[in-house]
Design a protein around this motif. Structure first.
Motif, PDB file in Angstrom:
ATOM      1  N   ALA A   1       4.237   1.874   9.121  1.00 39.48           N
ATOM      2  CA  ALA A   1       3.098   2.436   8.379  1.00 39.48           C
ATOM      3  C   ALA A   1       2.088   3.069   9.337  1.00 39.48           C
ATOM      4  CB  ALA A   1       2.431   1.341   7.550  1.00 39.48           C
ATOM      5  N   ALA A   2       1.781   2.380  10.423  1.00 40.84           N
ATOM      6  CA  ALA A   2       0.829   2.919  11.392  1.00 40.84           C
ATOM      7  C   ALA A   2       1.390   4.168  12.065  1.00 40.84           C
ATOM      8  CB  ALA A   2       0.478   1.855  12.431  1.00 40.84           C
ATOM      9  N   ALA A   3       2.693   4.188  12.323  1.00 39.95           N
ATOM     10  CA  ALA A   3       3.311   5.367  12.938  1.00 39.95           C
ATOM     11  C   ALA A   3       3.246   6.569  11.998  1.00 39.95           C
ATOM     12  CB  ALA A   3       4.760   5.061  13.316  1.00 39.95           C
ATOM     13  N   GLU A   4       3.409   6.340  10.695  1.00 41.24           N
ATOM     14  CA  GLU A   4       3.304   7.440   9.730  1.00 41.24           C
ATOM     15  C   GLU A   4       1.884   7.987   9.679  1.00 41.24           C
ATOM     16  OE1 GLU A   4       5.646   9.057   7.735  1.00 41.24           O
ATOM     17  OE2 GLU A   4       7.048   8.027   9.050  1.00 41.24           O
ATOM     18  N   VAL A   5       0.890   7.097   9.676  1.00 41.82           N
ATOM     19  CA  VAL A   5      -0.506   7.550   9.675  1.00 41.82           C
ATOM     20  C   VAL A   5      -0.802   8.284  10.977  1.00 41.82           C
ATOM     21  CG1 VAL A   5      -2.922   6.815   9.626  1.00 41.82           C
ATOM     22  CG2 VAL A   5      -1.280   5.770   8.079  1.00 41.82           C
ATOM     23  N   ASP A   6      -0.279   7.775  12.098  1.00 41.70           N
ATOM     24  CA  ASP A   6      -0.484   8.427  13.384  1.00 41.70           C
ATOM     25  C   ASP A   6       0.108   9.836  13.373  1.00 41.70           C
ATOM     26  OD1 ASP A   6       0.532   8.300  16.706  1.00 41.70           O
ATOM     27  OD2 ASP A   6      -1.548   8.007  16.078  1.00 41.70           O
ATOM     28  N   ALA A   7       1.288   9.981  12.788  1.00 40.91           N
ATOM     29  CA  ALA A   7       1.912  11.304  12.691  1.00 40.91           C
ATOM     30  C   ALA A   7       1.090  12.225  11.791  1.00 40.91           C
ATOM     31  CB  ALA A   7       3.332  11.176  12.163  1.00 40.91           C
TER      32      ALA A   7
ATOM     33  N   ALA B   1       0.832  -1.203   0.000  1.00 35.48           N
ATOM     34  CA  ALA B   1       0.000   0.000   0.000  1.00 35.48           C
ATOM     35  C   ALA B   1       0.869   1.256   0.000  1.00 35.48           C
ATOM     36  CB  ALA B   1      -0.932  -0.009   1.210  1.00 35.48           C
ATOM     37  N   LEU B   2       1.945   1.253   0.770  1.00 33.34           N
ATOM     38  CA  LEU B   2       2.853   2.408   0.774  1.00 33.34           C
ATOM     39  C   LEU B   2       3.520   2.590  -0.581  1.00 33.34           C
ATOM     40  CD1 LEU B   2       4.498   2.143   4.289  1.00 33.34           C
ATOM     41  CD2 LEU B   2       2.903   3.879   3.478  1.00 33.34           C
TER      42      LEU B   2
ATOM     43  N   ARG C   1      -9.031   4.507  -1.559  1.00 32.19           N
ATOM     44  CA  ARG C   1      -9.202   3.155  -1.016  1.00 32.19           C
ATOM     45  C   ARG C   1      -7.953   2.709  -0.271  1.00 32.19           C
ATOM     46  NH1 ARG C   1      -7.959  -1.809  -1.866  1.00 32.19           N
ATOM     47  NH2 ARG C   1      -6.755  -1.411  -3.727  1.00 32.19           N
ATOM     48  N   LEU C   2      -6.776   2.990  -0.832  1.00 29.80           N
ATOM     49  CA  LEU C   2      -5.519   2.611  -0.188  1.00 29.80           C
ATOM     50  C   LEU C   2      -5.310   3.361   1.129  1.00 29.80           C
ATOM     51  CD1 LEU C   2      -3.191   2.458  -3.305  1.00 29.80           C
ATOM     52  CD2 LEU C   2      -4.016   0.546  -1.944  1.00 29.80           C
ATOM     53  N   VAL C   3      -5.636   4.643   1.141  1.00 34.66           N
ATOM     54  CA  VAL C   3      -5.512   5.405   2.378  1.00 34.66           C
ATOM     55  C   VAL C   3      -6.492   4.876   3.416  1.00 34.66           C
ATOM     56  CG1 VAL C   3      -5.809   7.686   3.423  1.00 34.66           C
ATOM     57  CG2 VAL C   3      -4.597   7.452   1.273  1.00 34.66           C
ATOM     58  N   GLY C   4      -7.693   4.496   2.984  1.00 34.99           N
ATOM     59  CA  GLY C   4      -8.658   3.896   3.898  1.00 34.99           C
ATOM     60  C   GLY C   4      -8.129   2.616   4.520  1.00 34.99           C
ATOM     61  N   GLU C   5      -7.464   1.778   3.707  1.00 35.76           N
ATOM     62  CA  GLU C   5      -6.871   0.547   4.235  1.00 35.76           C
ATOM     63  C   GLU C   5      -5.760   0.854   5.229  1.00 35.76           C
ATOM     64  OE1 GLU C   5      -5.557  -1.940   1.054  1.00 35.76           O
ATOM     65  OE2 GLU C   5      -7.561  -2.130   0.198  1.00 35.76           O
ATOM     66  N   LEU C   6      -4.932   1.840   4.914  1.00 38.59           N
ATOM     67  CA  LEU C   6      -3.870   2.229   5.846  1.00 38.59           C
ATOM     68  C   LEU C   6      -4.451   2.756   7.152  1.00 38.59           C
ATOM     69  CD1 LEU C   6      -1.125   3.997   3.717  1.00 38.59           C
ATOM     70  CD2 LEU C   6      -0.883   1.954   5.096  1.00 38.59           C
ATOM     71  N   MET C   7      -5.517   3.498   7.062  1.00 34.50           N
ATOM     72  CA  MET C   7      -6.118   4.038   8.280  1.00 34.50           C
ATOM     73  C   MET C   7      -6.775   2.935   9.102  1.00 34.50           C
ATOM     74  SD  MET C   7      -7.212   7.874   7.398  1.00 34.50           S
ATOM     75  CE  MET C   7      -7.281   8.210   9.130  1.00 34.50           C
TER      76      MET C   7
ATOM     77  N   ARG D   1      -6.654  14.540   3.019  1.00 35.92           N
ATOM     78  CA  ARG D   1      -5.698  15.263   3.865  1.00 35.92           C
ATOM     79  C   ARG D   1      -4.623  14.327   4.409  1.00 35.92           C
ATOM     80  NH1 ARG D   1      -7.962  20.452   5.594  1.00 35.92           N
ATOM     81  NH2 ARG D   1      -6.112  20.718   6.888  1.00 35.92           N
ATOM     82  N   VAL D   2      -5.024  13.120   4.816  1.00 36.82           N
ATOM     83  CA  VAL D   2      -4.037  12.144   5.312  1.00 36.82           C
ATOM     84  C   VAL D   2      -3.105  11.738   4.175  1.00 36.82           C
ATOM     85  CG1 VAL D   2      -3.753   9.788   6.198  1.00 36.82           C
ATOM     86  CG2 VAL D   2      -5.403  11.314   7.251  1.00 36.82           C
ATOM     87  N   PHE D   3      -3.654  11.554   2.986  1.00 36.65           N
ATOM     88  CA  PHE D   3      -2.813  11.219   1.835  1.00 36.65           C
ATOM     89  C   PHE D   3      -1.790  12.319   1.569  1.00 36.65           C
ATOM     90  CE2 PHE D   3      -1.882  11.471  -2.696  1.00 36.65           C
ATOM     91  CZ  PHE D   3      -1.308  10.225  -2.893  1.00 36.65           C
ATOM     92  N   ALA D   4      -2.233  13.564   1.634  1.00 39.09           N
ATOM     93  CA  ALA D   4      -1.320  14.685   1.404  1.00 39.09           C
ATOM     94  C   ALA D   4      -0.215  14.709   2.466  1.00 39.09           C
ATOM     95  CB  ALA D   4      -2.093  16.005   1.404  1.00 39.09           C
ATOM     96  N   GLN D   5      -0.583  14.443   3.710  1.00 39.71           N
ATOM     97  CA  GLN D   5       0.423  14.396   4.780  1.00 39.71           C
ATOM     98  C   GLN D   5       1.409  13.256   4.561  1.00 39.71           C
ATOM     99  OE1 GLN D   5       1.087  16.329   7.406  1.00 39.71           O
ATOM    100  NE2 GLN D   5      -0.501  17.767   6.812  1.00 39.71           N
ATOM    101  N   LEU D   6       0.891  12.085   4.176  1.00 38.12           N
ATOM    102  CA  LEU D   6       1.775  10.928   3.934  1.00 38.12           C
ATOM    103  C   LEU D   6       2.708  11.199   2.757  1.00 38.12           C
ATOM    104  CD1 LEU D   6      -0.666   7.926   4.436  1.00 38.12           C
ATOM    105  CD2 LEU D   6       1.162   8.667   5.965  1.00 38.12           C
ATOM    106  N   ALA D   7       2.168  11.826   1.722  1.00 37.94           N
ATOM    107  CA  ALA D   7       3.002  12.143   0.559  1.00 37.94           C
ATOM    108  C   ALA D   7       4.093  13.140   0.940  1.00 37.94           C
ATOM    109  CB  ALA D   7       2.142  12.695  -0.573  1.00 37.94           C
TER     110      ALA D   7
END
Length: 182
Positions: A89-95, A16-17, A33-39, A151-157
């Motif tokens: 991956a979870a730590a990146e989403v958490d951040a 997914a990353l 969909r991918l961001v939803g799975e990561l979340m 917004r989460v996708f933009a932060q991850l990118a």
């Protein structure tokens, strides 16, 4: 969770990353969909492990055993399977969610929605009520979830950009014999 399941889950997260890295080649619906799975993965990790890393201290061992712990004959470092905190991956989403929470009022509301939806897993009706949307506003709720994912996708990118991955400054090197010439 067994180590095989953890390994498979980590491979799915890595995939997914990778897909997020290739976001320019993937359409928006697939990205969401991918961001939803990561979340979902982030929420599961937070529920299982929390934010704390459960690593024992040396002083705790001394206090527990009233001195040095008995030796069991096995030496060397052991790989910690559980209790070591969130995976990468979870730590990146958490951040990313934490960064949203520090933003403006709308971003803070999106962070609250992320907590309610993925971590606490409460019903949609309760989420709508706690976030402050109108009762029965299903379409508005879906738009908020989409905004959250974007917004989460933009932060991850932003967090996984080229600048973050380089640890060494790339500069041209000069030969010692040519230093006087400059």
């Amino acid at each position: 969770m067994t180590s095989d399941q953890g390994l498979r889950l980590q491979q799915q997260v890595d995939l997914a990353l990778h897909r997020i890295d290739m976001a320019a080649l993937i359409d928006q619906a697939e990205r969401l969909r991918l961001v939803g799975e990561l979340m979902k993965h982030w929420g599961e990790q937070r529920r299982q492990l929390g934010l704390e890393a459960s690593l024992g201290s040396q002083m705790g061992t001394i206090m527990e055993w009233k001195g040095a712990a008995p030796r069991t004959g096995s030496s060397g470092a052991r790989i910690l399977m559980a209790g070591a905190g969130l995976d990468h991956a979870a730590a990146e989403v958490d951040a990313a969610v934490a960064e949203l929470a520090r933003g403006d009022e709308r971003a803070a509301t999106l962070a609250k929605l992320a907590e309610l939806r993925y971590f606490h897993q409460i019903t949609i009706r309760e989420q709508v009520r706690l976030v402050g949307l109108a009762e029965g506003a299903d379409r508005t709720y879906r738009n908020w979830v989409k905004a959250l994912h974007l917004r989460v996708f933009a932060q991850l990118a932003a967090r996984s950009g080229r600048v973050r991955q380089q640890t060494v400054r790339r500069v041209t090197m000069r030969l010692v014999c040519n230093i006087d010439a400059t």
